[in-house]
Design a protein around this motif. Structure first.
Motif, PDB file in Angstrom:
ATOM      1  N   PHE A   1      -4.786  -5.545   1.200  1.00  0.00           N
ATOM      2  CA  PHE A   1      -4.614  -6.895   1.724  1.00  0.00           C
ATOM      3  C   PHE A   1      -5.218  -7.948   0.800  1.00  0.00           C
ATOM      4  CE2 PHE A   1      -4.795  -4.242   5.685  1.00  0.00           C
ATOM      5  CZ  PHE A   1      -3.448  -4.341   5.995  1.00  0.00           C
ATOM      6  N   LEU A   2      -6.260  -7.584   0.058  1.00  0.00           N
ATOM      7  CA  LEU A   2      -6.881  -8.543  -0.857  1.00  0.00           C
ATOM      8  C   LEU A   2      -5.954  -8.857  -2.019  1.00  0.00           C
ATOM      9  CD1 LEU A   2     -10.577  -7.278  -0.934  1.00  0.00           C
ATOM     10  CD2 LEU A   2      -9.511  -8.949   0.585  1.00  0.00           C
ATOM     11  N   ASN A   3      -5.235  -7.851  -2.513  1.00  0.00           N
ATOM     12  CA  ASN A   3      -4.245  -8.102  -3.564  1.00  0.00           C
ATOM     13  C   ASN A   3      -3.151  -9.044  -3.065  1.00  0.00           C
ATOM     14  OD1 ASN A   3      -5.602  -6.442  -5.314  1.00  0.00           O
ATOM     15  ND2 ASN A   3      -4.182  -4.739  -5.182  1.00  0.00           N
ATOM     16  N   LEU A   4      -2.722  -8.829  -1.828  1.00  0.00           N
ATOM     17  CA  LEU A   4      -1.702  -9.696  -1.237  1.00  0.00           C
ATOM     18  C   LEU A   4      -2.220 -11.128  -1.126  1.00  0.00           C
ATOM     19  CD1 LEU A   4       0.918 -10.359   0.261  1.00  0.00           C
ATOM     20  CD2 LEU A   4      -0.118  -9.389   2.340  1.00  0.00           C
ATOM     21  N   LEU A   5      -3.461 -11.291  -0.690  1.00  0.00           N
ATOM     22  CA  LEU A   5      -4.042 -12.623  -0.560  1.00  0.00           C
ATOM     23  C   LEU A   5      -4.157 -13.305  -1.919  1.00  0.00           C
ATOM     24  CD1 LEU A   5      -5.330 -14.775   1.244  1.00  0.00           C
ATOM     25  CD2 LEU A   5      -7.519 -13.579   0.994  1.00  0.00           C
ATOM     26  N   ASP A   6      -4.604 -12.567  -2.927  1.00  0.00           N
ATOM     27  CA  ASP A   6      -4.706 -13.136  -4.281  1.00  0.00           C
ATOM     28  C   ASP A   6      -3.334 -13.584  -4.789  1.00  0.00           C
ATOM     29  OD1 ASP A   6      -7.430 -12.750  -4.379  1.00  0.00           O
ATOM     30  OD2 ASP A   6      -7.330 -10.885  -5.518  1.00  0.00           O
TER      31      ASP A   6
ATOM     32  N   ALA B   1       5.005 -19.289   2.278  1.00  0.00           N
ATOM     33  CA  ALA B   1       4.919 -17.957   2.878  1.00  0.00           C
ATOM     34  C   ALA B   1       5.148 -16.893   1.808  1.00  0.00           C
ATOM     35  CB  ALA B   1       5.950 -17.797   3.991  1.00  0.00           C
ATOM     36  N   THR B   2       4.550 -15.750   2.046  1.00  0.00           N
ATOM     37  CA  THR B   2       4.807 -14.556   1.238  1.00  0.00           C
ATOM     38  C   THR B   2       5.193 -13.435   2.182  1.00  0.00           C
ATOM     39  OG1 THR B   2       3.211 -15.190  -0.481  1.00  0.00           O
ATOM     40  CG2 THR B   2       3.850 -12.882  -0.370  1.00  0.00           C
ATOM     41  N   MET B   3       6.331 -12.853   1.935  1.00  0.00           N
ATOM     42  CA  MET B   3       6.816 -11.724   2.738  1.00  0.00           C
ATOM     43  C   MET B   3       6.640 -10.436   1.943  1.00  0.00           C
ATOM     44  SD  MET B   3      10.740 -10.718   3.756  1.00  0.00           S
ATOM     45  CE  MET B   3      11.005 -11.814   5.149  1.00  0.00           C
ATOM     46  N   CYS B   4       6.036  -9.442   2.560  1.00  0.00           N
ATOM     47  CA  CYS B   4       5.967  -8.128   1.933  1.00  0.00           C
ATOM     48  C   CYS B   4       7.317  -7.439   2.071  1.00  0.00           C
ATOM     49  CB  CYS B   4       4.877  -7.271   2.586  1.00  0.00           C
ATOM     50  SG  CYS B   4       3.206  -7.811   2.201  1.00  0.00           S
ATOM     51  N   VAL B   5       7.741  -6.796   0.997  1.00  0.00           N
ATOM     52  CA  VAL B   5       9.029  -6.104   1.013  1.00  0.00           C
ATOM     53  C   VAL B   5       8.839  -4.673   0.531  1.00  0.00           C
ATOM     54  CG1 VAL B   5      10.382  -8.196   0.669  1.00  0.00           C
ATOM     55  CG2 VAL B   5       9.609  -6.903  -1.323  1.00  0.00           C
ATOM     56  N   ARG B   6       9.782  -3.857   0.910  1.00  0.00           N
ATOM     57  CA  ARG B   6       9.746  -2.438   0.553  1.00  0.00           C
ATOM     58  C   ARG B   6      11.086  -2.072  -0.052  1.00  0.00           C
ATOM     59  NH1 ARG B   6       5.852   1.635   0.014  1.00  0.00           N
ATOM     60  NH2 ARG B   6       6.793   3.649   0.451  1.00  0.00           N
ATOM     61  N   GLU B   7      11.065  -1.323  -1.149  1.00  0.00           N
ATOM     62  CA  GLU B   7      12.329  -0.889  -1.748  1.00  0.00           C
ATOM     63  C   GLU B   7      12.963   0.203  -0.897  1.00  0.00           C
ATOM     64  OE1 GLU B   7      13.492  -0.602  -6.237  1.00  0.00           O
ATOM     65  OE2 GLU B   7      12.692   1.346  -5.637  1.00  0.00           O
TER      66      GLU B   7
ATOM     67  N   ILE C   1      13.708  -4.451   1.543  1.00  0.00           N
ATOM     68  CA  ILE C   1      13.757  -4.693   2.972  1.00  0.00           C
ATOM     69  C   ILE C   1      12.453  -5.336   3.434  1.00  0.00           C
ATOM     70  CG2 ILE C   1      15.354  -2.781   3.381  1.00  0.00           C
ATOM     71  CD1 ILE C   1      12.918  -1.165   4.434  1.00  0.00           C
ATOM     72  N   ASN C   2      12.538  -6.033   4.546  1.00  0.00           N
ATOM     73  CA  ASN C   2      11.376  -6.692   5.134  1.00  0.00           C
ATOM     74  C   ASN C   2      10.379  -5.633   5.608  1.00  0.00           C
ATOM     75  OD1 ASN C   2       9.544  -8.204   6.600  1.00  0.00           O
ATOM     76  ND2 ASN C   2      11.085  -9.264   7.829  1.00  0.00           N
ATOM     77  N   ALA C   3       9.124  -5.723   5.151  1.00  0.00           N
ATOM     78  CA  ALA C   3       8.110  -4.729   5.508  1.00  0.00           C
ATOM     79  C   ALA C   3       7.286  -5.129   6.725  1.00  0.00           C
ATOM     80  CB  ALA C   3       7.174  -4.486   4.315  1.00  0.00           C
ATOM     81  N   GLY C   4       7.565  -6.292   7.324  1.00  0.00           N
ATOM     82  CA  GLY C   4       6.879  -6.673   8.550  1.00  0.00           C
ATOM     83  C   GLY C   4       5.447  -7.159   8.367  1.00  0.00           C
TER      84      GLY C   4
ATOM     85  N   PRO D   1       6.168  -6.924  -3.354  1.00  0.00           N
ATOM     86  CA  PRO D   1       6.599  -5.522  -3.160  1.00  0.00           C
ATOM     87  C   PRO D   1       5.437  -4.615  -2.754  1.00  0.00           C
ATOM     88  CG  PRO D   1       7.419  -6.423  -5.223  1.00  0.00           C
ATOM     89  CD  PRO D   1       6.386  -7.383  -4.723  1.00  0.00           C
ATOM     90  N   VAL D   2       5.665  -3.810  -1.753  1.00  0.00           N
ATOM     91  CA  VAL D   2       4.669  -2.848  -1.293  1.00  0.00           C
ATOM     92  C   VAL D   2       4.976  -1.505  -1.936  1.00  0.00           C
ATOM     93  CG1 VAL D   2       3.704  -1.639   0.706  1.00  0.00           C
ATOM     94  CG2 VAL D   2       4.357  -4.052   0.897  1.00  0.00           C
ATOM     95  N   HIS D   3       4.117  -1.087  -2.872  1.00  0.00           N
ATOM     96  CA  HIS D   3       4.287   0.216  -3.512  1.00  0.00           C
ATOM     97  C   HIS D   3       3.432   1.280  -2.829  1.00  0.00           C
ATOM     98  CE1 HIS D   3       6.543  -1.735  -6.653  1.00  0.00           C
ATOM     99  NE2 HIS D   3       5.538  -2.547  -6.919  1.00  0.00           N
ATOM    100  N   GLU D   4       2.478   0.821  -2.022  1.00  0.00           N
ATOM    101  CA  GLU D   4       1.594   1.763  -1.335  1.00  0.00           C
ATOM    102  C   GLU D   4       2.330   2.455  -0.181  1.00  0.00           C
ATOM    103  OE1 GLU D   4      -0.983  -1.823  -2.608  1.00  0.00           O
ATOM    104  OE2 GLU D   4       1.042  -1.443  -1.869  1.00  0.00           O
TER     105      GLU D   4
END
Length: 348
Positions: free
Chosen positions: A233-238, A247-253, A283-286, A324-327
């Motif tokens: 979450f800290l990487n996302l915030l940075d 806004a920033t939306m997390c996405v997933r391949e 896709i939207n990762a929610g 992008p969420v790689h985790e």
């Protein structure tokens, strides 16, 4: 300049210059990089002491005494993985590199064990009916279904807490009393939890209108309460704060394989044939990070989902970024997802 950037030196620097840098930045390591910030090696105060014991002159270039094969971390590593590597190899610092081996950060054991206290509000959506998981959700809201020994929503909560967050809001609708009874005011976790209740489902975006908007003065995390992820979450915030967006939306391949041979044509002539092609989409990762201005733009009682809300922002020429969420990421929406979560939980 970020503190870790002060640890960067060139291979031609002398031991004497490296010692001055070590004293100045006080993190007990310097990173030797080329002109593109690609990591060539590291030098700790221990390395310097060993060089001095060998009577190396102070004008010796650091490239002659540096460690050329240091342990490093990758951009998407979470705190737990970094701490595990540090413990395994008895490390106090770990350079963080991107895909081109450029230095993009430095993790230190001291900072990791002295977690920051972050005031960003976190809004967890827990009002859904979970109809695709019936009969499990007949008498239990989906966020309280257990994965391993803990409810899904508790796992999410604890991951945010471990990252340093302490201000939580939970949106309820279906069986709200069970969620309130389980989490209370958050004092058992040492955090604050407050609730907003949707009398009628308002959608993931509409629920924002129920928040005490005068208290939302920092970017707000919004996350569905049925996700398992090891996202940092800290990487996302940075990323959000460094890339200027409402806004920033997390996405997933997501990959989809067409189960047949696909024929491309022009008129009645076949131009090409591809056997079972693979199509890739984001896709939207929610998971979202929202500016206070966006949160406050949602009026109480408005029914709107997050994708629609963000589409409106894009139509108004406002920037909406994707991350992008790689985790690890799993949306527990169906029974097979829930069963998969049980199998994979121990490895998270």
């Amino acid at each position: 300049m970020k503190q870790w950037e002060k640890t960067l030196i060139s291979p031609g620097c002398t031991i004497e210059e490296a010692i001055a840098t070590l004293d100045r930045v006080a993190v007990r390591i310097v990173m030797i990089v080329d002109g593109h910030r690609q990591l060539l090696g590291t030098l700790t105060d221990g390395d310097v002491r060993r060089a001095l014991l060998k009577q190396c002159p102070l004008n010796t270039p650091v490239h002659q005494i540096m460690c050329t094969t240091p342990r490093t971390a990758e951009r998407d590593w979470g705190t737990d993985r970094i701490l595990s590597v540090m413990e395994k190899y008895s490390l106090l610092q770990l350079p963080v590199l991107d895909e081109q081996r450029r230095v993009i950060g430095l993790q230190t054991l001291h900072d990791l064990l002295n977690k920051p206290r972050l005031d960003n509000p976190v809004f967890l959506m827990a009002g859904g009916f979970g109809t695709r998981l019936r009969p499990l959700t007949q008498h239990c809201p989906k966020p309280l279904l257990k994965v391993g020994e803990k409810p899904i929503l508790e796992i999410i909560l604890e991951r945010f807490i471990s990252a340093g967050f302490h201000r939580f809001f939970i949106s309820t609708h279906y069986m709200p009393e069970m969620i309130r009874e389980h989490f209370g005011d958050g004092s058992q976790w040492g955090v604050e939890i407050r609730y907003v209740h949707e009398e009628q489902p308002l959608g993931t975006g509409g629920a924002l209108g129920l928040l005490p908007q005068d208290e939302i003065d920092m970017p707000l995390f919004l996350m569905n309460g049925d996700l398992l992820t090891t996202l940092n979450f800290l990487n996302l915030l940075d990323f959000h704060e460094g890339n200027g967006a409402v806004a920033t939306m997390c996405v997933r391949e997501y990959e989809y394989t067409v189960p047949y041979g696909v024929v491309e044509s022009e008129g009645h002539r076949i131009r090409s044939m591809v056997e079972k092609p693979v199509h890739k989409f984001f896709i939207n990762a929610g998971i979202y990070l929202l500016s206070p201005e966006l949160v406050k733009s949602v009026r109480p009682g408005t029914h709107i989902d997050m994708p629609t809300l963000l589409e409106q922002q894009i139509a108004q020429q406002h920037h909406v970024n994707m991350f992008p969420v790689h985790e690890y990421w799993l949306d527990i929406g169906r029974m097979e997802d829930f069963q998969r979560a049980q199998q994979e939980f121990s490895s998270l």
